[in-house]
Design a protein around this motif. Structure first.
Motif, PDB file in Angstrom:
ATOM      1  N   ASP A 233       0.842  -1.033   0.140  1.00  0.00           N
ATOM      2  CA  ASP A 233       0.171   0.198   0.263  1.00  0.00           C
ATOM      3  C   ASP A 233       0.729   1.002   0.241  1.00  0.00           C
ATOM      4  O   ASP A 233       0.083   2.482   0.531  1.00  0.00           O
ATOM      5  CB  ASP A 233      -0.821  -0.026   1.203  1.00  0.00           C
ATOM      6  CG  ASP A 233      -1.811  -0.322   0.745  1.00  0.00           C
ATOM      7  OD1 ASP A 233      -2.406  -0.842  -0.148  1.00  0.00           O
ATOM      8  OD2 ASP A 233      -2.979  -0.564   1.937  1.00  0.00           O
ATOM      9  N   SER A 237       2.076   4.001   4.793  1.00  0.00           N
ATOM     10  CA  SER A 237       0.891   3.435   4.711  1.00  0.00           C
ATOM     11  C   SER A 237       1.363   2.307   5.505  1.00  0.00           C
ATOM     12  O   SER A 237       1.087   1.367   6.432  1.00  0.00           O
ATOM     13  CB  SER A 237       0.112   3.237   3.781  1.00  0.00           C
ATOM     14  OG  SER A 237      -0.691   2.312   4.114  1.00  0.00           O
ATOM     15  N   TRP A 240       3.131   3.844   8.792  1.00  0.00           N
ATOM     16  CA  TRP A 240       2.279   3.707   9.643  1.00  0.00           C
ATOM     17  C   TRP A 240       1.544   2.484   9.886  1.00  0.00           C
ATOM     18  O   TRP A 240       1.837   2.206  11.676  1.00  0.00           O
ATOM     19  CB  TRP A 240       1.160   4.153   9.113  1.00  0.00           C
ATOM     20  CG  TRP A 240       1.016   5.891   8.958  1.00  0.00           C
ATOM     21  CD1 TRP A 240       1.632   7.015   7.727  1.00  0.00           C
ATOM     22  CD2 TRP A 240       1.007   6.456  10.479  1.00  0.00           C
ATOM     23  NE1 TRP A 240       1.588   7.862   8.470  1.00  0.00           N
ATOM     24  CE2 TRP A 240       0.821   8.078   9.857  1.00  0.00           C
ATOM     25  CE3 TRP A 240      -0.336   6.406  12.259  1.00  0.00           C
ATOM     26  CZ2 TRP A 240       0.811   8.680  11.526  1.00  0.00           C
ATOM     27  CZ3 TRP A 240      -0.184   7.270  12.120  1.00  0.00           C
ATOM     28  CH2 TRP A 240      -0.600   8.590  12.187  1.00  0.00           C
ATOM     29  N   GLU A 241       1.880   1.571   9.629  1.00  0.00           N
ATOM     30  CA  GLU A 241       1.453  -0.296  10.028  1.00  0.00           C
ATOM     31  C   GLU A 241       2.527  -0.712  10.955  1.00  0.00           C
ATOM     32  O   GLU A 241       1.416  -0.863  12.517  1.00  0.00           O
ATOM     33  CB  GLU A 241       1.302  -0.420   8.723  1.00  0.00           C
ATOM     34  CG  GLU A 241      -0.144  -0.805   8.231  1.00  0.00           C
ATOM     35  CD  GLU A 241      -0.760  -2.114   7.315  1.00  0.00           C
ATOM     36  OE1 GLU A 241      -1.578  -1.767   6.612  1.00  0.00           O
ATOM     37  OE2 GLU A 241       0.213  -3.087   7.708  1.00  0.00           O
ATOM     38  N   TYR A 280       3.281   6.552  -1.724  1.00  0.00           N
ATOM     39  CA  TYR A 280       1.977   6.373  -2.062  1.00  0.00           C
ATOM     40  C   TYR A 280       1.256   5.667  -2.627  1.00  0.00           C
ATOM     41  O   TYR A 280      -0.254   5.804  -3.174  1.00  0.00           O
ATOM     42  CB  TYR A 280       1.317   8.243  -1.743  1.00  0.00           C
ATOM     43  CG  TYR A 280       0.928   8.689  -0.587  1.00  0.00           C
ATOM     44  CD1 TYR A 280       0.750   8.889   0.776  1.00  0.00           C
ATOM     45  CD2 TYR A 280       1.781  10.107  -0.896  1.00  0.00           C
ATOM     46  CE1 TYR A 280       1.223   9.671   1.563  1.00  0.00           C
ATOM     47  CE2 TYR A 280       1.762  10.760   0.530  1.00  0.00           C
ATOM     48  CZ  TYR A 280       2.053  10.472   1.036  1.00  0.00           C
ATOM     49  OH  TYR A 280       2.149  10.950   2.546  1.00  0.00           O
ATOM     50  N   LYS A 337      -1.798   7.745   6.110  1.00  0.00           N
ATOM     51  CA  LYS A 337      -1.226   6.694   6.050  1.00  0.00           C
ATOM     52  C   LYS A 337      -2.071   6.457   5.077  1.00  0.00           C
ATOM     53  O   LYS A 337      -2.647   5.445   5.482  1.00  0.00           O
ATOM     54  CB  LYS A 337      -2.023   6.836   7.806  1.00  0.00           C
ATOM     55  CG  LYS A 337      -3.026   6.865   8.806  1.00  0.00           C
ATOM     56  CD  LYS A 337      -3.000   5.749   9.501  1.00  0.00           C
ATOM     57  CE  LYS A 337      -4.480   6.341  10.738  1.00  0.00           C
ATOM     58  NZ  LYS A 337      -4.024   5.613  11.968  1.00  0.00           N
ATOM     59  N   LYS A 338      -2.627   7.268   4.581  1.00  0.00           N
ATOM     60  CA  LYS A 338      -3.023   6.453   3.400  1.00  0.00           C
ATOM     61  C   LYS A 338      -2.956   5.877   2.360  1.00  0.00           C
ATOM     62  O   LYS A 338      -1.748   5.725   2.701  1.00  0.00           O
ATOM     63  CB  LYS A 338      -4.159   8.091   1.846  1.00  0.00           C
ATOM     64  CG  LYS A 338      -3.028   8.290   1.221  1.00  0.00           C
ATOM     65  CD  LYS A 338      -3.708  10.029   0.564  1.00  0.00           C
ATOM     66  CE  LYS A 338      -2.501  10.162   0.108  1.00  0.00           C
ATOM     67  NZ  LYS A 338      -1.987  11.542  -1.177  1.00  0.00           N
ATOM     68  N   GLY A 339      -3.455   4.514   2.081  1.00  0.00           N
ATOM     69  CA  GLY A 339      -3.670   3.870   1.184  1.00  0.00           C
ATOM     70  C   GLY A 339      -3.195   3.599  -0.446  1.00  0.00           C
ATOM     71  O   GLY A 339      -3.531   5.425  -0.466  1.00  0.00           O
TER      72      GLY A 339
ATOM     73  N   THR B   3      -6.808   3.113   4.465  1.00  0.00           N
ATOM     74  CA  THR B   3      -6.168   2.421   5.202  1.00  0.00           C
ATOM     75  C   THR B   3      -7.259   2.168   6.356  1.00  0.00           C
ATOM     76  O   THR B   3      -7.466   1.575   7.040  1.00  0.00           O
ATOM     77  CB  THR B   3      -4.523   2.463   5.177  1.00  0.00           C
ATOM     78  OG1 THR B   3      -4.155   1.573   3.995  1.00  0.00           O
ATOM     79  CG2 THR B   3      -4.212   1.591   6.215  1.00  0.00           C
TER      80      THR B   3
END
Lengths: 352, 352
Positions: A233, A237, A240-241, A280, A337-339, B3
């Motif tokens: 992703d 992202s 962030w995970e 991204y 953190k957008k996927g 996400t």
């Protein structure tokens, strides 16, 4: 696909793709053809289970991927989740939903791709389900892998003081997709100029990503890796995970993030910022992980022996939670953190 | 489902459905939330792997099934494949493709049904993938089960001289669907007259079929069962599968095939032949198998102790290949091997 045609179809699609000897050697007791498959697993190991779906018009369109690429990538994305746990992929099941008028040739090509990838990674295909659909094509691949008991590499194990590493170049797949969509170029590039070569590399990265199974195994066997994720992703992202699952902050250092030459070429030609693709874009299927800083060099050497380059691109920071980019000028920039969305669209990944 | 929303959605759909203790006791080391799940399996066992897909407008429509039924039945159909091998279901992954405008309430209900079925059979849900789709909803469930090594019940083990048995009443699910479609009646029946009660039973059979895990385990443990299949595609089609896989012929005896009262009620009211539903209806998820004739009584007694009625409905015949029906008058009628189509439509089952 009533019962008669269906079994004939299964034979047509899977016959001769993996020999009985190859399946048996991989632990397959009963493969395709009964209600379910029966397989052996060695004692002392844990199983790793994962599932990934690719949907027409969400993850691919006919102009962005050939059928055999769709099959290859559907298998690759599930195999990559096994890599991200430091595991070894063993078995796969394929659930396929097809529009009623799908030409047989398209399904055959899709299966060629599925098996290309499976055979490359030693995965035994042992079953699945084929149904028709009123919408587009959906391919869902479940992969069962294994690891030595208690040794799977989770995303929740990062610790303050760790370095953050990536196994390869990021952002290439998303750039390949953008290039395909914007220029309306053929899927099989011609020409030997620098731009054509860059295009070919990025399209290949988008259509035929290579999961990092060897790197995942080497990282686990090194005993020096803490957290691990695959980059499905985008870097932001995935970082962030790890940060959220581990309860830490992550700082990525812009000038340490490697950018592939072909991504530079595309970004320059299209007026884009290559870093946007790295942060991204998705589906590079490289690995992103953390390791104790004092063992970073040792880990790089160990991985180098396995043919894997580890790029150290940041560190785990206990003074904030979330993910930040340290710009070349010293500026500290919080990252979203957008996927990753293929066509400015919706597409989830992982979990149920 | 970027996400952020996606992880929130996963928590919403799966949170609290199965406790950590329940998952751990079932061998789950790492469940939903990482790249993949990690599970333990006991040594000395073999794994059984299967996958089943339900697609909107092919396997269900909003008028034929509520969302929670769709979830229940998607899980049930995969669990049933484990029953058909004499196995015990352990773990499941759920791949869900949803039209973008699907109301959250619909997805929640679907998950309620998935977990209703999973919890009923002790199945630990450990992961999956959620994507959007441009067509209808697709639910694909992979179930991993286990069996003592070398003891899975295959469809290829029937022998000449075996009796053929079924674990329950067949044709009820397809009759329930026809009743729903023809009369345009509500999914939740009211009234206490005989016809309403029959309707309620058939609709329940269609929407909430119960896989025969206990029967499958008892059949395996008896050591007296040879071939076994679950009835997902109708008696004729399943008998054909056993006959072809075992290289034998099967004769079914009309007057030994049990017909449920509620199926008689519906058939009488609609002018249909109940046997048509038994032979060519699908999704009853009862078990169809064979056993040595000399052990038939012993097997019936053993299964009776496990609360399972075995109906002896035919025998394995070495003098022809294929499947025949011996009519009550003595007439011998060859049966088609056509599979079950919900809406006169396409819908494959099993295999890749």
């Amino acid at each position: 696909m009533g019962t008669v045609d269906e079994f004939a179809l299964i034979r047509l699609l899977t016959g001769g793709k993996q020999s009985t000897a190859f399946q048996r050697e991989g632990g397959v007791e009963t493969g395709i053809g009964d209600d379910a498959a029966v397989v052996n697993v060695n004692p002392g190991t844990q199983l790793i289970l994962t599932c990934d779906t690719m949907t027409e018009d969400i993850h691919f369109k006919p102009v962005t991927m050939r059928s055999r690429d769709i099959g290859f990538k559907a298998m690759a994305s599930a195999v990559s989740d096994i890599a991200a746990m430091g595991g070894k992929p063993r078995f796969a099941l394929v659930a396929l939903s097809l529009p009623r008028q799908t030409p047989l040739e398209r399904v055959r090509s899709l299966y060629e791709g599925l098996y290309d990838c499976a055979n490359r990674y030693g995965v035994r295909v042992v079953g699945g389900d084929t149904t028709s659909s009123i919408g587009g094509m959906t391919v869902s691949v479940t992969v069962i892998g294994e690891t030595a008991a208690g040794q799977a590499l989770l995303r929740s194990s990062a610790k303050v003081g760790d370095v953050v590493f990536a196994t390869g170049y990021l952002g290439r797949s998303a750039a390949g997709l953008d290039w395909l969509l914007q220029r309306n170029l053929p899927l099989e590039p011609e020409g030997a100029d620098a731009e054509s070569l860059a295009y070919a590399k990025l399209v290949e990265a988008h259509c035929r990503p290579l999961p990092q199974i060897e790197a995942g195994l080497a990282l686990r066997q090194s005993g020096l890796c803490r957290a691990l994720n695959d980059v499905s992703d985008g870097l932001s992202s995935e970082a962030w995970e790890i940060a959220e699952a581990s309860g830490v902050g992550i700082d990525l250092i812009e000038e340490r993030i490697p950018i592939a030459d072909e991504l530079y070429t595309y970004a320059a030609a299209s007026g884009k910022d290559p870093l946007d693709y790295v942060l991204y874009g998705g589906e590079d299927y490289e690995l992103l992980g953390t390791a104790p800083a004092e063992h970073a060099l040792e880990l790089q050497i160990a991985l180098g022996k396995a043919g894997v380059s580890l790029h150290l691109i940041g560190y785990v920071n206990g003074e904030h939670s979330g993910v930040r980019l340290i710009r070349s000028g010293g500026e500290v920039m919080p990252l979203d953190k957008k996927g990753y969305n293929h066509f400015n669209d919706v597409g989830g990944k992982d979990g149920v």
